[in-house]
Design a protein around this motif. Structure first.
Motif, PDB file in Angstrom:
ATOM      1  N   ARG A 146       4.525  -4.312   4.770  1.00  0.00           N
ATOM      2  CA  ARG A 146       3.442  -4.762   5.648  1.00  0.00           C
ATOM      3  C   ARG A 146       2.981  -3.630   6.566  1.00  0.00           C
ATOM      4  O   ARG A 146       1.796  -3.503   6.850  1.00  0.00           O
ATOM      5  CB  ARG A 146       3.894  -5.974   6.468  1.00  0.00           C
ATOM      6  CG  ARG A 146       3.986  -7.246   5.643  1.00  0.00           C
ATOM      7  CD  ARG A 146       4.462  -8.426   6.455  1.00  0.00           C
ATOM      8  NE  ARG A 146       4.750  -9.575   5.605  1.00  0.00           N
ATOM      9  CZ  ARG A 146       5.371 -10.672   6.009  1.00  0.00           C
ATOM     10  NH1 ARG A 146       5.764 -10.781   7.272  1.00  0.00           N
ATOM     11  NH2 ARG A 146       5.596 -11.670   5.172  1.00  0.00           N
ATOM     12  N   SER A 147       3.941  -2.824   7.002  1.00  0.00           N
ATOM     13  CA  SER A 147       3.561  -1.663   7.816  1.00  0.00           C
ATOM     14  C   SER A 147       2.760  -0.664   6.990  1.00  0.00           C
ATOM     15  O   SER A 147       1.721  -0.154   7.428  1.00  0.00           O
ATOM     16  CB  SER A 147       4.807  -0.988   8.384  1.00  0.00           C
ATOM     17  OG  SER A 147       5.446  -1.809   9.336  1.00  0.00           O
ATOM     18  N   GLN A 148       3.236  -0.396   5.775  1.00  0.00           N
ATOM     19  CA  GLN A 148       2.561   0.582   4.918  1.00  0.00           C
ATOM     20  C   GLN A 148       1.138   0.136   4.599  1.00  0.00           C
ATOM     21  O   GLN A 148       0.217   0.965   4.550  1.00  0.00           O
ATOM     22  CB  GLN A 148       3.345   0.795   3.625  1.00  0.00           C
ATOM     23  CG  GLN A 148       2.783   1.906   2.740  1.00  0.00           C
ATOM     24  CD  GLN A 148       2.772   3.246   3.452  1.00  0.00           C
ATOM     25  OE1 GLN A 148       3.799   3.691   3.957  1.00  0.00           O
ATOM     26  NE2 GLN A 148       1.617   3.905   3.493  1.00  0.00           N
ATOM     27  N   GLY A 149       0.956  -1.160   4.389  1.00  0.00           N
ATOM     28  CA  GLY A 149      -0.385  -1.673   4.119  1.00  0.00           C
ATOM     29  C   GLY A 149      -1.339  -1.387   5.265  1.00  0.00           C
ATOM     30  O   GLY A 149      -2.489  -0.984   5.055  1.00  0.00           O
ATOM     31  N   MET A 150      -0.836  -1.600   6.484  1.00  0.00           N
ATOM     32  CA  MET A 150      -1.658  -1.307   7.665  1.00  0.00           C
ATOM     33  C   MET A 150      -1.940   0.190   7.769  1.00  0.00           C
ATOM     34  O   MET A 150      -3.067   0.616   8.030  1.00  0.00           O
ATOM     35  CB  MET A 150      -0.970  -1.825   8.916  1.00  0.00           C
ATOM     36  CG  MET A 150      -1.763  -1.631  10.196  1.00  0.00           C
ATOM     37  SD  MET A 150      -1.382  -0.087  11.065  1.00  0.00           S
ATOM     38  CE  MET A 150       0.232  -0.467  11.739  1.00  0.00           C
TER      39      MET A 150
END
Length: 292
Positions: A146-150
């Motif tokens: 989820r962090s990488q997506g952001m």
């Protein structure tokens, strides 16, 4: 009829999503006539490993694992695989080296959720601003993805990530993290906070509202409670991605039945639908997402 499915979950008492997930697994298993044994390690990866062994000893027809830790989950799926029992991961996948032992993964695409929430944040900020992040914990695939997506979505924009701290998917802890951010960064120095999920986001909202810092937008990478829609409607959370435990559990059990019958999905990952919701499209999403 009479098929024996084993399932080890993550921590059913920790939030609404996992509580509904746990209950709906039981309800849907009864509905389709599956003999389900579901065990809960309360977030303890060592207990989870022992529970997986218990399910192996029960000679289940298929075993479902929601890893408490993506790295330690590798040994769990390998143990089931080596016992000759079909195994699948649910909601959160094991680390990549463990996927050779798992037949498939069913759940959200945490990367796509992060990208959808990140894209909404970029649009709301007009492509510029300063943000902070309240993450979950290291070693948990959903958190990293989820962090990488952001990160993927803010790359190339004028949005600056000031800091990342862990909220541990706990409302009180996340509120403390946000309170610390508010002390460190004066009014006008933070434009938005990006949160791991809605539990984290509500903690951030509580801190922001108590401090009277309503200029800060709150973005939740995923929402596991339908009641979070109220926060969107009221403008207290600016954007999130809705993730239904009802859809997820039904898809998981249907897939487990297929695996037990020797039918492996052609694709490793089956992603459930996770629509983005903001105040602008609230009515549209509310009409299409079944309450959970």
């Amino acid at each position: 009829e009479g098929m024996k499915i084993g399932c080890v979950t993550f921590n059913s008492g920790s939030d609404n999503y996992q509580s509904v997930w746990y209950d709906e697994m039981i309800n849907y298993a009864e509905e389709i006539g599956v003999d389900l044994t579901i065990l809960d390690p309360a977030g303890d990866s060592t207990k989870q490993q022992n529970m997986v062994q218990d399910l192996i000893n029960m000679n289940c027809d298929c075993i479902i694992i929601w890893p408490a830790d993506s790295e330690s989950g590798v040994a769990e799926v390998k143990a089931v695989h080596d016992a000759g029992i079909p195994v699948m991961t649910a909601n959160t996948d094991v680390a990549e080296e463990g996927r050779q032992y798992s037949s498939c993964y069913v759940g959200p695409s945490n990367l796509l959720e992060g990208e959808a929430a990140g894209e909404a944040m970029v649009e709301l900020l007009g492509g510029k601003g300063k943000i902070v992040e309240i993450d979950y914990l290291p070693g948990y695939t959903a958190s990293a993805e989820r962090s990488q997506g952001m990160y993927n979505k803010i790359e190339g924009t004028d949005i600056e990530l000031l800091d990342t701290q862990q909220g541990e998917c706990n409302r009180e802890k996340s509120q403390q993290v946000m309170e610390n951010y508010l002390v460190r960064f004066a009014e006008g120095e933070i434009d938005a906070v990006y949160c791991f999920d809605d539990v984290t986001a509500i903690g951030a909202v509580n801190a922001i509202e108590a401090a009277g810092r309503d200029e800060i937008m709150v973005i939740a990478a995923a929402a596991g409670s339908y009641s979070t829609m109220d926060y969107i409607k009221e403008g207290r959370i600016s954007a999130t991605v809705m993730q239904s435990p009802i859809i997820e559990t039904h898809t998981i059990l249907d897939t487990a039945v297929e695996l037990a019958q020797g039918n492996v999905p052609s694709e490793y990952s089956t992603f459930i639908e996770t629509p983005t919701v903001t105040v602008d499209n609230y009515d549209e999403v509310a009409d299409t997402v079944e309450p959970f």
